[in-house]
Enzyme design. Structure first.
Site, PDB file in Angstrom:
ATOM      1  N   SER A 193       1.401  -1.260   0.023  1.00 59.81           N
ATOM      2  CA  SER A 193       0.217   0.003   0.211  1.00 59.81           C
ATOM      3  C   SER A 193       1.561   1.305  -0.026  1.00 59.81           C
ATOM      4  O   SER A 193      -0.077   1.912  -0.448  1.00 59.81           O
ATOM      5  CB  SER A 193      -0.856   0.002   1.411  1.00 59.81           C
ATOM      6  OG  SER A 193      -0.248  -0.126   2.338  1.00 59.81           O
ATOM      7  N   ARG A 223      15.181  -2.390   6.903  1.00 56.08           N
ATOM      8  CA  ARG A 223      15.802  -2.980   8.035  1.00 56.08           C
ATOM      9  C   ARG A 223      17.253  -3.153   7.527  1.00 56.08           C
ATOM     10  O   ARG A 223      16.957  -3.562   5.894  1.00 56.08           O
ATOM     11  CB  ARG A 223      14.599  -3.617   8.275  1.00 56.08           C
ATOM     12  CG  ARG A 223      13.942  -3.388   9.155  1.00 56.08           C
ATOM     13  CD  ARG A 223      12.584  -4.783   9.839  1.00 56.08           C
ATOM     14  NE  ARG A 223      11.466  -4.439  10.185  1.00 56.08           N
ATOM     15  CZ  ARG A 223      11.129  -4.816   9.215  1.00 56.08           C
ATOM     16  NH1 ARG A 223      10.696  -4.923   8.077  1.00 56.08           N
ATOM     17  NH2 ARG A 223       9.483  -4.621  10.133  1.00 56.08           N
ATOM     18  N   ASP A 231      19.131   0.718  10.969  1.00 55.98           N
ATOM     19  CA  ASP A 231      18.133   0.326  12.175  1.00 55.98           C
ATOM     20  C   ASP A 231      17.951   1.398  13.134  1.00 55.98           C
ATOM     21  O   ASP A 231      17.830   1.911  13.794  1.00 55.98           O
ATOM     22  CB  ASP A 231      19.084  -0.169  13.187  1.00 55.98           C
ATOM     23  CG  ASP A 231      18.107  -1.020  14.052  1.00 55.98           C
ATOM     24  OD1 ASP A 231      17.261  -1.390  14.200  1.00 55.98           O
ATOM     25  OD2 ASP A 231      19.484  -1.861  15.086  1.00 55.98           O
ATOM     26  N   ASN A 248       3.697   2.516   6.786  1.00 52.24           N
ATOM     27  CA  ASN A 248       1.850   2.179   7.404  1.00 52.24           C
ATOM     28  C   ASN A 248       2.185   1.192   8.484  1.00 52.24           C
ATOM     29  O   ASN A 248       1.857  -0.430   8.283  1.00 52.24           O
ATOM     30  CB  ASN A 248       2.105   1.026   5.622  1.00 52.24           C
ATOM     31  CG  ASN A 248       2.853   0.266   4.904  1.00 52.24           C
ATOM     32  OD1 ASN A 248       4.122  -0.070   5.570  1.00 52.24           O
ATOM     33  ND2 ASN A 248       2.816  -0.617   3.810  1.00 52.24           N
ATOM     34  N   PHE A 249       3.406   1.334   9.138  1.00 54.21           N
ATOM     35  CA  PHE A 249       3.150   0.629  10.302  1.00 54.21           C
ATOM     36  C   PHE A 249       1.573   0.483  11.183  1.00 54.21           C
ATOM     37  O   PHE A 249       0.934   1.460  10.858  1.00 54.21           O
ATOM     38  CB  PHE A 249       4.088   1.636  10.998  1.00 54.21           C
ATOM     39  CG  PHE A 249       5.429   1.021  11.433  1.00 54.21           C
ATOM     40  CD1 PHE A 249       6.562   0.022  11.492  1.00 54.21           C
ATOM     41  CD2 PHE A 249       5.734   1.774  10.548  1.00 54.21           C
ATOM     42  CE1 PHE A 249       6.889   0.057  11.820  1.00 54.21           C
ATOM     43  CE2 PHE A 249       7.737   2.185   9.885  1.00 54.21           C
ATOM     44  CZ  PHE A 249       8.111   1.017  10.168  1.00 54.21           C
ATOM     45  N   LYS A 290      -3.711  -6.693  13.062  1.00 49.74           N
ATOM     46  CA  LYS A 290      -3.227  -6.817  12.107  1.00 49.74           C
ATOM     47  C   LYS A 290      -4.106  -6.682  10.579  1.00 49.74           C
ATOM     48  O   LYS A 290      -5.083  -7.160  10.350  1.00 49.74           O
ATOM     49  CB  LYS A 290      -2.299  -7.911  12.092  1.00 49.74           C
ATOM     50  CG  LYS A 290      -0.730  -8.596  13.369  1.00 49.74           C
ATOM     51  CD  LYS A 290      -0.804  -9.758  12.565  1.00 49.74           C
ATOM     52  CE  LYS A 290       0.557  -9.974  13.793  1.00 49.74           C
ATOM     53  NZ  LYS A 290       1.327 -11.289  13.541  1.00 49.74           N
ATOM     54  N   ASP A 331      -4.672  -2.457  -1.379  1.00 49.69           N
ATOM     55  CA  ASP A 331      -3.801  -2.092  -1.072  1.00 49.69           C
ATOM     56  C   ASP A 331      -3.394  -1.223  -2.545  1.00 49.69           C
ATOM     57  O   ASP A 331      -3.010   0.131  -1.766  1.00 49.69           O
ATOM     58  CB  ASP A 331      -2.730  -3.255  -0.839  1.00 49.69           C
ATOM     59  CG  ASP A 331      -2.286  -3.610  -0.332  1.00 49.69           C
ATOM     60  OD1 ASP A 331      -2.042  -3.012   1.032  1.00 49.69           O
ATOM     61  OD2 ASP A 331      -2.567  -5.343  -0.111  1.00 49.69           O
ATOM     62  N   GLN A 335     -17.603 -19.476 -29.798  1.00 47.08           N
ATOM     63  CA  GLN A 335     -17.003 -20.970 -30.400  1.00 47.08           C
ATOM     64  C   GLN A 335     -15.250 -21.210 -29.243  1.00 47.08           C
ATOM     65  O   GLN A 335     -14.857 -21.884 -29.099  1.00 47.08           O
ATOM     66  CB  GLN A 335     -16.253 -20.725 -31.861  1.00 47.08           C
ATOM     67  CG  GLN A 335     -17.286 -22.037 -31.926  1.00 47.08           C
ATOM     68  CD  GLN A 335     -17.096 -21.946 -33.389  1.00 47.08           C
ATOM     69  OE1 GLN A 335     -16.182 -21.168 -34.825  1.00 47.08           O
ATOM     70  NE2 GLN A 335     -18.440 -22.434 -34.529  1.00 47.08           N
TER      71      GLN A 335
END
Length: 399
Positions: A18, A38, A72, A95-96, A136, A168, A243
């Site tokens: 998303s 990450r 990180d 979109n966390f 979730k 999404d 057909q």
């Protein structure tokens, strides 16, 4: 290069589908999109199946024209890097699950305090507040909750989900619209704002017509019989088997008696003159028997012949095309709907072009999807951190 969004800085903390739908649209028109990933694993979509050259096809489809910074977010210095980028950004997209970035000190209030012009754009599963806030979220769940799964499919089918991630894509597209609206408002006020949409609302939105009817009549829309179309369109519209394949025909916008028109096209003048089918209401009462007669005629000739004949009569129609036919369709090729970019693992990647055509500020394919952390050094240098990059990498703050 004349790009509509050149100079616009987007900080992209989204992943999978998303959010990346939204940020790729912005990147295609010249926005500088810095994708935060990450270290080690990156966007979850990098590792989904199927794989194309060692990369998840979903990731490759939705991340061209972006730069990747592997950092990180659980490390204090990693958060500081994101805060520094947010101070320079025009837009942040995420979109966390609701509340996650607030806990990391990267929520709207914290970042807008340092950058009041920031447009902070969020996509969630079901909403930032409310009873489903902490669930979730995923496309197929939104299709189920939002009625799309019940609405889709034929009358006797079980609930049927749309075979691609429509929630999404709708949510990402709606968020992109919201961002552009917020940027326009910022030109007047000088201030950014928080905007959000969610997967649940995104599947309700294309049902606007049917929901409006239901909310005002309390009559739910009927699912069509197999091979049919929207029930109120009647027996002269829908999918018909020829057909050698299938075609869609619709007379919904024709004037006069639709049954008579269809019968004339199919060489059934006596049936068309039958008073039992003289009005749309009567035709609907005998839907099944009419469809059976029409189907018998369509089955006698191949798709191409029917399309040529119907187009000569200026009737709305189209063949039902599979992917191999789509990829060779002359109109799709003429539109430039297929493009080729670089693959992050080497070689080339075939994909779809941006669907918008703009005469003065067209979209540009500048780069393919990025390797994980492929722009880490470049982005950190822009923050004035080039002297410490090796140390940050050694301590696994970035990669």
């Amino acid at each position: 290069m004349n790009s509509a969004l050149e100079g616009l800085r987007i900080l992209d903390l989204s992943q999978v589908v998303s959010g990346p739908v939204c940020t790729q649209m912005l990147a295609d028109f010249g926005a500088d999109v810095v994708k935060i990933e990450r270290p080690g694993s990156g966007d979850l979509a990098r590792n989904t199946r199927p794989q194309l050259g060692g990369f998840g096809a979903n990731f490759l489809a939705l991340n061209r024209n972006k730069r990747s910074l592997a950092v990180d977010l659980s490390h204090p210095e990693g958060k500081d890097i994101v805060r520094a980028l947010a101070r320079r950004a025009d837009v942040l997209v995420e979109n966390f699950r609701p509340g996650v970035l607030d806990k990391l000190g990267l929520g709207y209030e914290a970042l807008a305090a340092a950058n009041p012009g920031l447009v902070y754009a969020s996509i969630s599963g079901f909403g930032q507040t409310g009873p489903y806030r902490d669930r979730k979220g995923q496309d197929i769940l939104a299709q189920a909750l939002g009625g799309m799964m019940w609405r889709n499919g034929a009358r006797d089918d079980p609930p049927t989900f749309v075979g691609f991630p429509v929630a999404d894509f709708m949510a990402g597209t709606l968020l992109c619209q919201g961002i552009l609206i917020a940027l326009q408002a910022r030109q007047r006020s000088g201030r950014g704002q928080r905007i959000e949409t969610n997967l649940l609302d995104s599947v309700l939105w294309p049902q606007l017509q049917d929901m409006t009817i239901y909310l005002n009549t309390r009559q739910p829309p009927a699912r069509p019989p197999r091979g049919g179309t929207r029930p109120h369109h009647g027996p002269t519209s829908g999918v018909f088997k020829a057909q050698d394949g299938y075609l869609v025909v619709t007379l919904v916008f024709e004037t006069g008696n639709h049954v008579s028109k269809m019968c004339a096209l199919l060489g059934l003048p006596d049936l068309g003159a039958d008073p039992r089918y003289a009005t749309p209401a009567l035709a609907l009462e005998r839907y099944d028997e009419l469809r059976e007669r029409f189907a018998a005629e369509f089955a006698k000739r191949p798709v191409r012949e029917w399309i040529e004949e119907l187009e000569r009569q200026d009737v709305m129609c189209a063949p039902v095309q599979a992917y191999e036919e789509i990829a060779a369709d002359p109109q799709i090729l003429h539109n430039g709907s297929l493009v080729q970019s670089g693959h992050p693992g080497g070689g080339t990647l075939d994909s779809l072009a941006n669907p918008l055509r703009m005469s003065e500020t067209p979209w540009h394919l500048q780069s393919g999807p990025p390797a994980l952390g492929g722009h880490t050094d470049q982005i950190l240098a822009e923050l004035g951190l080039e002297a410490g990059i090796a140390d940050l990498r050694r301590r696994k703050v970035v990669a």
